[in-house]
Design a protein around this motif. Structure first.
Motif, PDB file in Angstrom:
ATOM      1  N   SER A   1       0.932  -1.145  -0.097  1.00 53.83           N
ATOM      2  CA  SER A   1      -0.105   0.001  -0.138  1.00 53.83           C
ATOM      3  C   SER A   1       0.743   1.210  -0.103  1.00 53.83           C
ATOM      4  O   SER A   1       0.571   2.033  -0.586  1.00 53.83           O
ATOM      5  N   LYS A   2       2.148   1.144   0.765  1.00 60.93           N
ATOM      6  CA  LYS A   2       2.860   2.252   0.730  1.00 60.93           C
ATOM      7  C   LYS A   2       3.401   2.692  -0.779  1.00 60.93           C
ATOM      8  O   LYS A   2       3.760   3.891  -1.245  1.00 60.93           O
ATOM      9  N   VAL A   3       3.568   1.561  -1.540  1.00 63.19           N
ATOM     10  CA  VAL A   3       4.153   1.895  -2.841  1.00 63.19           C
ATOM     11  C   VAL A   3       3.087   2.129  -3.712  1.00 63.19           C
ATOM     12  O   VAL A   3       3.110   3.265  -4.617  1.00 63.19           O
ATOM     13  N   PHE A   4       1.969   1.245  -3.967  1.00 59.89           N
ATOM     14  CA  PHE A   4       0.943   1.344  -5.071  1.00 59.89           C
ATOM     15  C   PHE A   4      -0.348   2.358  -4.579  1.00 59.89           C
ATOM     16  O   PHE A   4      -0.609   2.901  -5.625  1.00 59.89           O
ATOM     17  N   ASP A   5      -0.800   2.002  -3.478  1.00 55.16           N
ATOM     18  CA  ASP A   5      -1.921   2.760  -3.064  1.00 55.16           C
ATOM     19  C   ASP A   5      -1.445   4.343  -3.123  1.00 55.16           C
ATOM     20  O   ASP A   5      -2.214   5.006  -3.431  1.00 55.16           O
ATOM     21  N   ALA A   6      -0.216   4.569  -2.468  1.00 53.64           N
ATOM     22  CA  ALA A   6       0.009   5.871  -2.311  1.00 53.64           C
ATOM     23  C   ALA A   6       0.100   6.535  -3.732  1.00 53.64           C
ATOM     24  O   ALA A   6      -0.246   7.598  -3.819  1.00 53.64           O
ATOM     25  N   PHE A   7       0.957   5.909  -4.703  1.00 52.16           N
ATOM     26  CA  PHE A   7       0.815   6.540  -5.881  1.00 52.16           C
ATOM     27  C   PHE A   7      -0.627   6.692  -6.619  1.00 52.16           C
ATOM     28  O   PHE A   7      -0.682   7.784  -7.010  1.00 52.16           O
ATOM     29  N   GLU A   8      -1.464   5.664  -6.324  1.00 49.81           N
ATOM     30  CA  GLU A   8      -2.759   5.760  -6.747  1.00 49.81           C
ATOM     31  C   GLU A   8      -3.543   7.355  -6.363  1.00 49.81           C
ATOM     32  O   GLU A   8      -3.913   7.884  -6.989  1.00 49.81           O
ATOM     33  N   SER A   9      -3.316   7.285  -5.073  1.00 46.51           N
ATOM     34  CA  SER A   9      -3.860   8.735  -4.376  1.00 46.51           C
ATOM     35  C   SER A   9      -3.210   9.926  -4.817  1.00 46.51           C
ATOM     36  O   SER A   9      -3.865  10.999  -4.930  1.00 46.51           O
ATOM     37  N   GLN A  10      -1.957   9.604  -5.124  1.00 43.37           N
ATOM     38  CA  GLN A  10      -1.168  10.884  -5.399  1.00 43.37           C
ATOM     39  C   GLN A  10      -1.927  11.215  -6.820  1.00 43.37           C
ATOM     40  O   GLN A  10      -1.883  12.446  -7.157  1.00 43.37           O
ATOM     41  N   LYS A  11      -1.788  10.177  -7.825  1.00 41.25           N
ATOM     42  CA  LYS A  11      -2.210  10.589  -9.058  1.00 41.25           C
ATOM     43  C   LYS A  11      -3.604  10.467  -9.568  1.00 41.25           C
ATOM     44  O   LYS A  11      -3.951  10.597 -10.547  1.00 41.25           O
ATOM     45  N   GLY A  12      -4.168  10.030  -8.473  1.00 40.81           N
ATOM     46  CA  GLY A  12      -5.653   9.835  -8.877  1.00 40.81           C
ATOM     47  C   GLY A  12      -6.035   8.678  -9.940  1.00 40.81           C
ATOM     48  O   GLY A  12      -6.648   9.041 -11.049  1.00 40.81           O
ATOM     49  N   CYS A  13      -5.235   7.398  -9.894  1.00 37.77           N
ATOM     50  CA  CYS A  13      -5.393   6.655 -10.905  1.00 37.77           C
ATOM     51  C   CYS A  13      -5.552   5.135 -10.115  1.00 37.77           C
ATOM     52  O   CYS A  13      -5.517   4.989  -9.224  1.00 37.77           O
ATOM     53  N   ASN A  14      -5.763   4.239 -11.028  1.00 31.86           N
ATOM     54  CA  ASN A  14      -5.708   2.865 -10.725  1.00 31.86           C
ATOM     55  C   ASN A  14      -4.670   1.972 -10.917  1.00 31.86           C
ATOM     56  O   ASN A  14      -4.251   2.304 -12.165  1.00 31.86           O
ATOM     57  N   ILE A  15      -4.065   1.417  -9.961  1.00 29.07           N
ATOM     58  CA  ILE A  15      -3.238   0.388 -10.715  1.00 29.07           C
ATOM     59  C   ILE A  15      -3.629  -1.047 -10.746  1.00 29.07           C
ATOM     60  O   ILE A  15      -4.239  -1.407  -9.524  1.00 29.07           O
ATOM     61  N   GLU A  16      -3.301  -1.839 -11.584  1.00 29.50           N
ATOM     62  CA  GLU A  16      -3.618  -3.165 -11.707  1.00 29.50           C
ATOM     63  C   GLU A  16      -2.425  -3.947 -11.842  1.00 29.50           C
ATOM     64  O   GLU A  16      -1.682  -3.889 -12.924  1.00 29.50           O
ATOM     65  N   LEU A  17      -2.041  -4.791 -10.863  1.00 29.81           N
ATOM     66  CA  LEU A  17      -0.970  -5.401 -10.551  1.00 29.81           C
ATOM     67  C   LEU A  17      -1.156  -6.904 -11.227  1.00 29.81           C
ATOM     68  O   LEU A  17      -1.921  -7.352 -10.652  1.00 29.81           O
ATOM     69  N   GLU A  18      -0.365  -7.350 -12.126  1.00 36.01           N
ATOM     70  CA  GLU A  18      -0.433  -8.745 -12.508  1.00 36.01           C
ATOM     71  C   GLU A  18       0.633  -9.361 -12.036  1.00 36.01           C
ATOM     72  O   GLU A  18       1.678  -9.150 -12.436  1.00 36.01           O
ATOM     73  N   TYR A  19       0.579 -10.574 -11.386  1.00 32.44           N
ATOM     74  CA  TYR A  19       1.668 -11.235 -10.898  1.00 32.44           C
ATOM     75  C   TYR A  19       2.152 -12.586 -11.688  1.00 32.44           C
ATOM     76  O   TYR A  19       1.420 -13.357 -12.144  1.00 32.44           O
ATOM     77  N   PHE A  20       3.408 -12.619 -11.905  1.00 31.94           N
ATOM     78  CA  PHE A  20       3.866 -13.953 -12.762  1.00 31.94           C
ATOM     79  C   PHE A  20       5.004 -14.774 -11.786  1.00 31.94           C
ATOM     80  O   PHE A  20       5.411 -14.011 -10.913  1.00 31.94           O
ATOM     81  N   THR A  21       4.956 -15.815 -12.144  1.00 30.77           N
ATOM     82  CA  THR A  21       5.971 -16.681 -11.191  1.00 30.77           C
ATOM     83  C   THR A  21       7.410 -16.316 -11.520  1.00 30.77           C
ATOM     84  O   THR A  21       8.278 -16.501 -10.579  1.00 30.77           O
ATOM     85  N   ASP A  22       7.857 -15.946 -12.561  1.00 29.26           N
ATOM     86  CA  ASP A  22       9.246 -15.636 -13.083  1.00 29.26           C
ATOM     87  C   ASP A  22       9.140 -14.270 -13.865  1.00 29.26           C
ATOM     88  O   ASP A  22       8.058 -14.357 -14.776  1.00 29.26           O
ATOM     89  N   VAL A  23      10.253 -13.815 -13.911  1.00 32.97           N
ATOM     90  CA  VAL A  23      10.506 -12.823 -15.452  1.00 32.97           C
ATOM     91  C   VAL A  23      10.343 -13.197 -16.678  1.00 32.97           C
ATOM     92  O   VAL A  23       9.956 -12.500 -17.498  1.00 32.97           O
ATOM     93  N   GLY A  24      10.817 -14.747 -16.663  1.00 31.54           N
ATOM     94  CA  GLY A  24      10.941 -15.083 -17.967  1.00 31.54           C
ATOM     95  C   GLY A  24       9.558 -15.121 -18.497  1.00 31.54           C
ATOM     96  O   GLY A  24       9.154 -15.158 -19.559  1.00 31.54           O
ATOM     97  N   ALA A  25       8.682 -15.554 -17.688  1.00 36.26           N
ATOM     98  CA  ALA A  25       6.950 -15.837 -17.886  1.00 36.26           C
ATOM     99  C   ALA A  25       6.446 -14.415 -18.340  1.00 36.26           C
ATOM    100  O   ALA A  25       5.650 -14.408 -19.156  1.00 36.26           O
TER     101      ALA A  25
END
Lengths: 423, 694
Positions: free
Chosen positions: A70-94
């Motif tokens: 929340s410190k990284v992503f939510d803070a940026f959201e409220s700062q810029k008034g946007c939504n962040i959608e994070l997609e997680y993958f198992t590895d960078v290769g993927a």
């Protein structure tokens, strides 16, 4: 003619079934909305959405991952008034694989985690828009040069791959040379039996270690790197991901007290267990400390609709506030030189004492030989190391097998003929 | 399925003509072509089309020549054959017991034994890691007590045959062993670990398929034989075995197919040394240096082999086809428009080419198999060929086998009774302990060593501050930003319910049209092609499908709100074959005389369907729909690659929790999943009497 009318086997009528199907169908459309009420904020079409691809361990290894996120992503959201959608993958290769398939209609705006090996593939595929963040003056020069001086991706953290070990099981009495370890010491079967590594075809940490062995053997000692893996192949345990290996490292039943991991892991152990029982080492060849440096970066995907927003996210991500979260949550050194290191990092290997092996390879060399190295690694590990001339001959033992199919077939045909004659 | 041998064959009178009617069939066919065959074609074309745009076999040959691929193909074939044989051996006694004996709770037990088949591989691996992993609960008892005892028994003191056996074995097989010894069991990165898990997965197939064939084997013939003084083994060899042999073969082939394309199990247990072709395809597609050509070539090879086998399976499990008059080429052509004939000839040529390729590849694959296994397979094949062919003789009416209560056996054959009980207990331990362990670890805190339900409720978002129940689901970063565990459950339920309804609907539609269409009845080969083409997704690798969908529809930018559509389609394609097979079997029970009467009396098609066909197939529909529900709940492969974080399902959640080493949370998720599946299956068992069709 009499007709026996049978009772229906089951008494479910069509009407009831249709009603049931309708109820199920409509209920299933209502269900997700209940979960939306519980989970999601109401997003309207006006707020821009920033889609980010990242690996799933990003900033998730600290004491309170929810808070850090929340410190990284939510803070940026409220700062810029946007939504962040994070997609997680198992590895960078993927992630890179997904980004390549979506090249024509990109979903992601930003990709986090492209490292200094994968960057060549990413650049060859032309996936990123170069962007030099406003923080670039504060970022470590060596990290920028080691990753991408043209800023297709911007470095946000770096760390040396290292061998970590439990000090109670691995000490000068069990491994005499541990305080001054050379890679060749690991080829001793008793030591190799303690080692956990990762598969370089499936894990970026494993790939880093493969580069390490190639660098030391090929570039420093001037030997075939295959020799190292060939000597250890029967003894070491290779896991498919860093997470799996890390789990086994802490499982005493597995009894594998040395692991290919990162130079900051003693600090992790200190923060979580308040002890110094885990040590880390790089390799000491020809009086210098050598290891592979992994540099991770964030880049803007070509074709994004939110360029300005993505750029300001990179500024935010490489800024001092976020960068200070990296040491104890992602367990890597922050790329921003102004970010202060926590006290636990006194236990990590000081990166200034280690010479990165990365400088011994040219980008072209890595780009052109990577596939070959991985393929050779698999061959050595599975089939054993042989000189290229002998691999082409097929083993003659496979031929009798072919005859053995024909054998039963002939018997079958004979039997069939015999049967027919009897009839 | 063998019972369908006695299907009431319809005459032309009951067939329905009309273009609209036949067009209805096109709906499932259209979906299957657009969302299955098109992506598949898209992805596989990489393997045969060179960068300059010509068709080439270069990549195929390259893939087959690579020594690493040799190793993986060898492993894939060997493990699949051994798994199939082990599964059949373990499952057969159970099939016999369930077919023959009646005991307390046998139906419930049979239902519960089906559960492993629908469990997502992630859950199965989790269960086995808890059971036999490095710190599993059975690892130390087995390795420290049972195996030393067995080794003592095998040592020359107790087993003097050793002294003769070992030198001879060494001489014949060119080995170098000094003593026969059982090594301690190890789950990770060993051959036997993979075999154990595969066997666990597929025993339900054997139990279901063979026991249903066995219980439907003609009772009258057995009674006649017994009256005429037939001895037991004689009677088994000539009467029972021919009737169940195709079911045994079918279950063996199906097991082989599932093990042949096994992915998640081998990925998490196999390590770098043991990879199936599927895992190799995955690593080529998804990890640098991204060799699409070779991956596609391997996928194509795998698809060819599995299609050959699935055709063999469908042929064996649908003996009606065998009985039909052989179709001549003129039958196919008769009445077809010229365009269709030309298209058919084109298809035939392509199929012939592919067939030749398939035979070449198949023989290449067989050459890779271990010698001893080929000998064993040859022997099995010989036995089935010699003794297993269905006897054309049928005596009497088909009726269900009267089951013997198990306690009666106690009175006259104690040894058999005890061995049956021992076997059931063994099967229960083998099939249920991994599942039970998941439940235990969901509610057992490993750190504080006490039972607690707090983790369960916390994960679901329930809190009890000051004794007041509060529902405030909290997102867990590991699952994706703002994804709550309860949200995953809702998503799973959403997908499962829609898949259930839609796949049942498509199943009814397509089966009804295939069975009743006048057009398809004239062109039986076409009917066969249609029904098989709908079933082929059964064993297609979900990785290839997932990536195919990503690449084929990559040009469509799907907004995050609509991201559920591709997932739903993938679930539908995965579930449909099971539903349609179950409904198809149920449809065999429809009495065509009744339909004819209805038609004579002037009932409309709709009225006939509503009052005659539907009540008979309804329990089959229910069984199929429930199967679809379970398949959708367990779907992992395709969802894993397509899903976006808003629409991840429980299986993905379990996987992510496991990857983040949150064992208890993943166990909680898994136990909810198992609970729903068990509940659904028990409900079906209660409501209807139709079998699931694999």
């Amino acid at each position: 003619m009499t007709i026996k009318v049978k009772q229906p086997i089951c008494g479910i009528t069509l009407k009831r079934t249709l009603i049931l199907a309708c109820i199920i169908f409509s209920a299933s459309f209502i269900l997700p909305h209940i979960s939306l009420v519980g989970g999601y904020p109401n997003s309207s079409n006006q707020t821009p959405t920033l889609t980010i691809y990242a690996y799933d361990s990003l900033l998730n290894w600290g004491l309170d991952p929810t808070d850090v996120n929340s410190k990284v992503f939510d803070a940026f959201e409220s700062q810029k008034g946007c939504n962040i959608e994070l997609e997680y993958f198992t590895d960078v290769g993927a992630i890179l694989a997904r980004a390549i398939t979506e090249k024509n209609a990109p979903v992601a705006d930003l990709i986090i985690g492209i490292d200094n090996v994968l960057i060549h593939e990413a650049k060859a595929q032309d996936l990123f828009i170069p962007y030099e963040p406003i923080t670039s003056a504060n970022l470590s020069i060596s990290a920028i040069n080691g990753l991408d001086p043209e800023f297709h991706v911007t470095p946000y953290d770096f760390g040396f791959i290292a061998l970590i070990y439990h000090k109670d099981l691995v000490n000068p009495t069990t491994v005499p040379n541990i305080n001054n370890l050379e890679l060749s010491d690991l080829t001793d079967p008793t030591v190799a039996q303690m080692l956990l590594a990762e598969d370089p075809t499936l894990s970026s940490t494993g790939l880093g270690f493969l580069m390490w062995t190639i660098g030391v053997y090929e570039k420093v000692l001037d030997k075939d790197w295959e020799l190292w893996w060939n000597a250890t192949r029967d003894y070491i345990q290779v896991e498919s991901s860093w997470g799996d290996a890390f789990d086994l490292f802490y499982n005493p039943a597995v009894n594998r007290p040395i692991m290919v991991s990162y130079a900051t892991d003693p600090a992790y152990n200190y923060l979580f267990y308040q002890d110094t029982s885990v040590g880390a080492t790089v390799s000491h060849e020809n009086d210098s400390n050598l290891a592979w440096l992994q540099i991770e970066g964030i880049g803007i995907v070509k074709g994004t609709n939110n360029l300005a927003l993505a750029q300001s996210f990179i500024d935010w991500f490489t800024g001092k506030t976020v960068q200070e979260l990296f040491p104890e949550n992602n367990w890597m050194y922050p790329a921003n030189t102004y970010a202060e290191l926590p006290a636990s990092y006194d236990y990590a290997i000081d990166p200034t004492t280690v010479t990165p092996l990365n400088d011994l390879f040219t980008p072209e060399e890595i780009n052109s030989s990577l596939a070959d190295w991985q393929d050779t690694w698999q061959r050595v590990m599975i089939l054993g190391y042989t000189t290229p001339e002998t691999t082409t001959t097929t083993s003659p033992s496979t031929y009798p097998a072919g005859f053995l199919i024909i054998g039963p077939l002939i018997i079958i045909i004979i039997l069939k003929k015999k049967n027919n004659r009897v009839e | 399925m063998p019972g369908s041998r006695y299907q009431r064959v319809s005459t032309d009178k009951q067939r329905i003509t009309g273009i609209t009617f036949n067009l209805v069939l096109l709906i499932p066919l259209f979906i299957s072509i657009l969302f299955f065959y098109f992506p598949l074609f898209f992805i596989l074309s990489d393997g045969v089309i060179s960068p300059s745009g010509f068709i080439t076999l270069e990549f195929l040959i390259e893939a087959l020549e690579d020594p690493l691929n040799h190793h993986f193909i060898k492993f894939t074939m060997n493990q699949a054959i051994i798994s199939a044989i082990a599964t059949v051996i373990i499952g057969l006694p159970g099939a016999y017991i369930f077919a023959k004996y009646d005991f307390f709770g046998n139906n419930v037990l049979k239902t519960i034994f089906t559960i492993p088949f629908v469990l997502p591989p992630v859950v199965v691996v989790l269960g086995f890691v808890l059971l036999l992993g490095p710190s599993g609960i059975l690892t130390s008892p087995i390795n420290e007590v049972i195996i030393p005892i067995l080794n003592l028994l095998l040592s020359p003191i107790f087993f003097p045959l050793n002294e003769i056996l070992i030198p001879n074995l060494n001489r014949i097989f060119n080995l170098n062993i000094s003593e026969i010894k059982i090594l301690p069991i190890e789950l990770y990165q060993t051959f036997e670990g993979i075999i154990i898990v595969h066997t666990f997965y597929n025993v339900p197939i054997v139990l279901r398929l063979v026991s249903s064939a066995w219980s439907k084997a003609n009772v009258d013939m057995e009674e006649v034989a017994t009256t005429l003084g037939s001895q037991k083994h004689h009677f088994f060899r000539y009467i029972t075995f021919p009737q169940i042999s195709s079911a045994i073969l079918a279950s063996g082939i199906l097991t082989f197919l599932y093990c042949f394309t096994s992915f998640a199990v081998v990925l998490s247990l196999g390590g770098f040394r043991y990879r199936t072709i599927e895992v190799q395809i995955y690593s080529l597609f998804y990890y640098p240096p991204y060799d699409y050509q070779q991956a596609a070539a391997l996928a194509l090879i795998q698809l060819i082999i599995s299609s050959l086998l699935i055709i063999a399976y469908l042929y064996l499990s649908e003996p009606t086809f065998k009985r039909e008059r052989p179709v001549s080429i003129f039958d196919i052509i008769r009445g077809l428009p010229i365009v269709v004939i030309i298209a058919l000839i084109g298809i035939a040529l392509v199929v012939a080419g592919l067939g030749l390729l398939a035979v070449l590849i198949l023989s290449f694959f067989i050459v890779q198999v271990d010698l001893s296994l080929i000998l064993l397979l040859g022997l099995i094949g010989l036995v089935f060929w010699k003794y297993g062919r269905t006897t054309p003789l049928t005596v009497g009416e088909i009726r269900s086998r009267p089951k013997i209560p198990l306690r009666n056996l106690l009175a006259h054959n104690k040894i058999q009774f005890i061995s049956i009980i021992t076997y059931i207990v063994f099967l229960m331990i083998f099939l249920l302990s991994p599942i039970v362990l998941i439940f235990i670890s969901a509610f057992y805190d490993r750190i504080t060593n006490e039972w607690s339900f707090t983790a369960f409720f916390t994960l679901l978002g329930f809190e009890f501050p000051n004794g007041v129940l509060k529902w405030a689901p909290e997102s867990i970063p590991a699952l994706g930003a703002r994804t709550t565990p309860i949200g995953l459950i809702f998503n799973s339920v959403f997908f499962a319910l829609i898949t259930m309804v839609l796949s049942a609907l498509f199943g009814i539609l397509s089966i009804y049209v295939i069975r009743r269409s006048e057009f398809l009845s004239r062109h039986r080969i076409l009917a066969l092609i249609v029904s098989w083409s709908l079933i082929l997704p059964l064993v297609t690798s979900s990785i290839t499908l997932g990536l195919g969908m990503l690449r084929a529809f990559g040009f469509i930018q799907i907004s995050s709100k609509d991201a559920w559509i591709p997932i739903l389609l993938a679930h539908l394609i995965a579930a449909y074959p099971f539903v349609s097979r179950t409904i198809s079997t149920a449809y065999n029970k429809v009495d065509f005389n009744l339909i004819e009467i209805g038609q004579t009396l002037g009932a409309s098609k709709w009225h006939i369907f509503r009052t005659i066909e539907f009540p008979i197939i309804s329990s089959g529909i229910l069984a199929g729909a429930t199967f679809a529900l379970a398949i959708s709940f367990g779907e992992f492969g395709a969802t894993f690659f397509i899903a976006r974080s808003e629409f991840t399902t429980m299986t993905i959640g379990i996987y992510k929790f496991l990857a983040m080493k949150q064992l208890q949370n993943s166990a909680i998720m898994a136990s909810i999943l198992v609970f729903i599946c068990v509940l659904a299956f028990l409900l079906v068992q209660k409501l209807g009497n139709d079998e699931f069709q694999f």
